[in-house]
Design a protein around this motif. Structure first.
Motif, PDB file in Angstrom:
ATOM      1  N   GLN A 193      18.628 -34.707  17.202  1.00 35.61           N
ATOM      2  CA  GLN A 193      19.637 -33.665  17.443  1.00 35.61           C
ATOM      3  C   GLN A 193      20.285 -33.222  16.148  1.00 35.61           C
ATOM      4  N   TRP A 194      20.694 -34.183  15.354  1.00 40.17           N
ATOM      5  CA  TRP A 194      21.408 -33.857  14.119  1.00 40.17           C
ATOM      6  C   TRP A 194      20.525 -33.116  13.129  1.00 40.17           C
ATOM      7  N   SER A 195      19.210 -33.267  13.233  1.00 40.36           N
ATOM      8  CA  SER A 195      18.324 -32.609  12.268  1.00 40.36           C
ATOM      9  C   SER A 195      18.410 -31.089  12.344  1.00 40.36           C
ATOM     10  N   VAL A 196      18.860 -30.556  13.469  1.00 42.01           N
ATOM     11  CA  VAL A 196      18.966 -29.096  13.573  1.00 42.01           C
ATOM     12  C   VAL A 196      20.160 -28.555  12.803  1.00 42.01           C
ATOM     13  N   PHE A 198      20.837 -28.736   9.697  1.00 41.53           N
ATOM     14  CA  PHE A 198      20.571 -28.488   8.273  1.00 41.53           C
ATOM     15  C   PHE A 198      19.611 -27.322   8.120  1.00 41.53           C
ATOM     16  N   THR A 199      19.870 -26.475   7.126  1.00 41.32           N
ATOM     17  CA  THR A 199      19.032 -25.293   6.929  1.00 41.32           C
ATOM     18  C   THR A 199      17.727 -25.621   6.213  1.00 41.32           C
ATOM     19  N   ASP A 200      17.742 -26.627   5.362  1.00 44.48           N
ATOM     20  CA  ASP A 200      16.523 -27.042   4.662  1.00 44.48           C
ATOM     21  C   ASP A 200      15.693 -27.869   5.637  1.00 44.48           C
ATOM     22  N   ARG A 201      14.729 -27.223   6.280  1.00 41.53           N
ATOM     23  CA  ARG A 201      13.987 -27.884   7.352  1.00 41.53           C
ATOM     24  C   ARG A 201      13.109 -29.014   6.840  1.00 41.53           C
ATOM     25  N   ASP A 202      12.711 -28.974   5.572  1.00 32.67           N
ATOM     26  CA  ASP A 202      11.882 -30.046   5.024  1.00 32.67           C
ATOM     27  C   ASP A 202      12.685 -31.319   4.794  1.00 32.67           C
ATOM     28  N   ARG A 203      13.987 -31.189   4.584  1.00 33.31           N
ATOM     29  CA  ARG A 203      14.827 -32.353   4.317  1.00 33.31           C
ATOM     30  C   ARG A 203      15.754 -32.700   5.473  1.00 33.31           C
ATOM     31  N   ALA A 204      15.683 -31.908   6.530  1.00 28.29           N
ATOM     32  CA  ALA A 204      16.626 -32.069   7.633  1.00 28.29           C
ATOM     33  C   ALA A 204      16.560 -33.456   8.261  1.00 28.29           C
ATOM     34  N   GLN A 205      15.360 -33.959   8.485  1.00 26.73           N
ATOM     35  CA  GLN A 205      15.226 -35.269   9.124  1.00 26.73           C
ATOM     36  C   GLN A 205      15.829 -36.358   8.247  1.00 26.73           C
ATOM     37  N   ALA A 206      15.607 -36.279   6.943  1.00 22.54           N
ATOM     38  CA  ALA A 206      16.166 -37.279   6.024  1.00 22.54           C
ATOM     39  C   ALA A 206      17.683 -37.198   5.997  1.00 22.54           C
ATOM     40  N   HIS A 207      18.232 -35.993   6.017  1.00 27.54           N
ATOM     41  CA  HIS A 207      19.693 -35.845   6.059  1.00 27.54           C
ATOM     42  C   HIS A 207      20.266 -36.454   7.337  1.00 27.54           C
ATOM     43  N   ALA A 208      19.588 -36.214   8.462  1.00 23.92           N
ATOM     44  CA  ALA A 208      20.062 -36.758   9.731  1.00 23.92           C
ATOM     45  C   ALA A 208      19.955 -38.276   9.759  1.00 23.92           C
ATOM     46  N   GLU A 209      18.909 -38.814   9.180  1.00 20.69           N
ATOM     47  CA  GLU A 209      18.767 -40.272   9.079  1.00 20.69           C
ATOM     48  C   GLU A 209      19.922 -40.867   8.274  1.00 20.69           C
ATOM     49  N   ALA A 210      20.316 -40.193   7.210  1.00 27.78           N
ATOM     50  CA  ALA A 210      21.429 -40.681   6.396  1.00 27.78           C
ATOM     51  C   ALA A 210      22.728 -40.672   7.193  1.00 27.78           C
ATOM     52  N   MET A 211      22.917 -39.654   8.033  1.00 28.63           N
ATOM     53  CA  MET A 211      24.110 -39.606   8.877  1.00 28.63           C
ATOM     54  C   MET A 211      24.169 -40.801   9.822  1.00 28.63           C
ATOM     55  N   ALA A 212      23.016 -41.252  10.273  1.00 26.09           N
ATOM     56  CA  ALA A 212      22.939 -42.341  11.259  1.00 26.09           C
ATOM     57  C   ALA A 212      22.857 -43.719  10.614  1.00 26.09           C
ATOM     58  N   SER A 213      23.122 -43.791   9.324  1.00 24.82           N
ATOM     59  CA  SER A 213      23.064 -45.072   8.602  1.00 24.82           C
ATOM     60  C   SER A 213      24.389 -45.302   7.885  1.00 24.82           C
ATOM     61  N   PRO A 214      25.157 -46.322   8.288  1.00 22.97           N
ATOM     62  CA  PRO A 214      24.869 -47.263   9.378  1.00 22.97           C
ATOM     63  C   PRO A 214      25.052 -46.614  10.742  1.00 22.97           C
ATOM     64  N   TRP A 215      24.476 -47.252  11.749  1.00 23.76           N
ATOM     65  CA  TRP A 215      24.518 -46.742  13.118  1.00 23.76           C
ATOM     66  C   TRP A 215      25.523 -47.555  13.929  1.00 23.76           C
ATOM     67  N   PHE A 216      26.487 -46.861  14.535  1.00 25.04           N
ATOM     68  CA  PHE A 216      27.507 -47.542  15.333  1.00 25.04           C
ATOM     69  C   PHE A 216      27.418 -47.215  16.818  1.00 25.04           C
ATOM     70  N   GLY A 217      26.551 -46.296  17.191  1.00 26.71           N
ATOM     71  CA  GLY A 217      26.410 -45.937  18.590  1.00 26.71           C
ATOM     72  C   GLY A 217      27.430 -44.888  19.015  1.00 26.71           C
ATOM     73  N   VAL A 218      26.954 -43.876  19.720  1.00 26.47           N
ATOM     74  CA  VAL A 218      27.819 -42.798  20.186  1.00 26.47           C
ATOM     75  C   VAL A 218      28.634 -43.277  21.387  1.00 26.47           C
ATOM     76  N   ASN A 219      29.918 -42.974  21.403  1.00 23.82           N
ATOM     77  CA  ASN A 219      30.760 -43.263  22.557  1.00 23.82           C
ATOM     78  C   ASN A 219      30.695 -42.044  23.481  1.00 23.82           C
ATOM     79  N   TYR A 220      29.777 -42.091  24.434  1.00 22.77           N
ATOM     80  CA  TYR A 220      29.562 -40.948  25.312  1.00 22.77           C
ATOM     81  C   TYR A 220      30.724 -40.734  26.268  1.00 22.77           C
ATOM     82  N   ALA A 221      31.439 -41.802  26.635  1.00 22.99           N
ATOM     83  CA  ALA A 221      32.603 -41.647  27.511  1.00 22.99           C
ATOM     84  C   ALA A 221      33.692 -40.836  26.808  1.00 22.99           C
ATOM     85  N   CYS A 222      33.926 -41.158  25.537  1.00 19.79           N
ATOM     86  CA  CYS A 222      34.896 -40.397  24.741  1.00 19.79           C
ATOM     87  C   CYS A 222      34.450 -38.944  24.628  1.00 19.79           C
TER      88      CYS A 222
END
Length: 313
Positions: A193-196, A198-222
Motif C-alpha cells: 500500500q505504502w509503495s503507491v 512515491f513518485t519514483d516507481r523504481d524506488r517506491a518499494q524500497a522506500h515503503a520497506e524503509a517506512m516499515a522498518s522497524p515494524w510495530f503493527g498497524v492499530n486497525y481499531a484506532c
C-alpha cells in the motif's frame, strides 16, 4: 490507513551518536506514550505528529532536516511503542499532544504534522493557539468532507498500484485475508500500500520497506474509530470559520505527485489568514524522502520566519 490506501484522510537530550533518547509521556488518563527528542539550537521547538491514524512515528528524516531546532517526536496512543490502550478520538489525540508539550516543557512550539497528523496539528492549533508559534501542514487532505476527494484518491491508488500487476494481485490476496493475515503478511500488505505514495516507481518499494522498518503493527481499531469520526458531518462543521480566526502562521507543503488530490487542500488555504504554500515537484506523499533539499529549504525559511516573529515581540 484504510482498505484502499494508506494514510487518508513520530543540553538537547540526544546521545553521543545523535540518536534520541526514549522517554515516557504520561497522559492525563494514565496512558504511557513513547517520545524522543533530537536536535538543538535557538529555534522554537518543533513537535512532529505522524500519520495514520493507527501508525507510528516515521518522521526521523524530516526531523533531521529541521535546522537548528529541537525536535520532539512521539507515537500516538495505542500505536508503535506507546501503550496499546484507547480510547481513540480526535479530542483524545489533542489532549495527548498537549501532554507531550507539557512533558518536554516549552511554553510554545511549532507543530509539523503529516497526513492525518497534519489534521491533528491543525486541530491542536485551533484549540490551543496561544501554545503554537507556527504550523507546518504536510500532505494533509484539507477541511472539506471526505466524500469530496476520496473517490479521486481511490481511483489514483488503484491506477498506480496496477502499474505493477504482480504487486496489485498480491495486495488483493492479502486484503481478502483481512484479520487472518499473519504479522509478516500484515507488514507485506502495508508495504504494498505504502509503495503507491512515491513518485519514483523504481524506488517506491524500497522506500515503503524503509517506512516499515522497524515494524510495530498497524492499530486497525484506532484507524477505524478515528477514521469514522472524521467522516461524520460534525467533523467539518464550523471548521472553515475556526480556521479563518486562527492567528498562527501556517506553511502548507505538498508533494506534486501525491495521489491524494492536492486541490482538496485549497479550501483550507483560502480559509487561513496567514498561510504560505509550497509544492515540491517530483515528490509524493512523503515529500522529504523524494525532495529532501526542497523540503529543507521550505521548512527552514518558515521556521526562520517564526523565529523572527518571536524575537520581534
Amino acid at each position: 490507513m484504510d482498505e484502499t490506501g494508506v494514510d487518508d484522510t513520530g543540553a538537547d537530550g540526544t546521545g553521543a551518536d545523535g540518536a534520541g533518547r526514549d522517554e515516557t509521556v504520561l497522559t492525563d488518563d494514565g496512558v504511557r506514550l513513547w517520545a524522543t527528542r533530537t536536535g538543538g539550537g535557538p529555534g522554537e521547538p518543533v513537535i512532529l505528529c505522524h500519520g495514520g491514524p493507527g501508525l507510528w512515528d516515521t518522521l526521523d528524516e524530516p526531523a533531521a532536516l529541521l535546522p537548528g531546532t529541537p525536535a520532539y517526536r512521539w507515537d500516538q496512543r495505542g500505536c508503535g511503542r506507546s501503550q496499546r490502550s484507547g480510547p481513540y478520538s480526535t479530542d483524545r489525540s489533542i489532549a495527548d499532544l498537549e501532554a507531550v508539550r507539557r512533558h518536554f516543557g516549552p511554553e510554545r512550539v511549532t507543530l509539523l504534522g503529516h497526513s492525518w497528523g497534519a489534521r491533528l496539528a491543525l486541530e491542536y492549533a485551533l484549540a490551543h493557539s496561544a501554545r503554537v508559534g507556527g504550523l507546518i501542514y504536510v500532505s494533509g487532505t484539507g477541511i472539506d468532507d471526505d466524500s469530496t476527494w476520496h473517490p479521486a484518491y481511490k481511483e489514483a491508488f488503484h491506477r498506480r498500484l496496477g502499474e505493477r500487476p504482480g504487486r496489485r494481485k498480491r495486495w488483493e490476496e492479502l486484503r481478502e485475508r483481512g484479520d487472518g493475515r499473519t504479522d509478516a503478511e500484515d507488514r507485506e500488505y502495508a508495504v504494498l500500500q505504502w509503495s503507491v505514495d512515491f513518485t519514483d516507481r523504481d524506488r517506491a518499494q524500497a522506500h515503503a520497506e524503509a517506512m516499515a522498518s522497524p515494524w510495530f503493527g498497524v492499530n486497525y481499531a484506532c484507524n477505524a474509530t478515528i477514521g469514522a469520526e472524521l467522516k461524520r458531518p460534525s467533523a467539518t462543521h464550523g471548521l472553515r470559520e475556526r480556521c479563518a480566526a486562527l492567528r498562527v502562521p501556517v506553511l502548507i507543503v505538498d508533494g506534486e505527485g501525491d495521489i491524494r488530490p492536492r486541490w482538496s487542500v485549497d479550501s483550507l488555504e483560502r480559509a487561513l489568514p496567514d498561510v504560505t504554500r509550497t509544492t515540491l515537484a517530483g515528490a509524493g506523499h512523503l515529500p522529504w524522502t523524494e525532495d529532501p533539499e526542497g523540503f529543507r529549504a521550505a521548512v527552514g525559511a518558515f521556521l526562520e520566519g517564526v523565529r523572527h516573529r518571536r524575537g520581534s515581540r
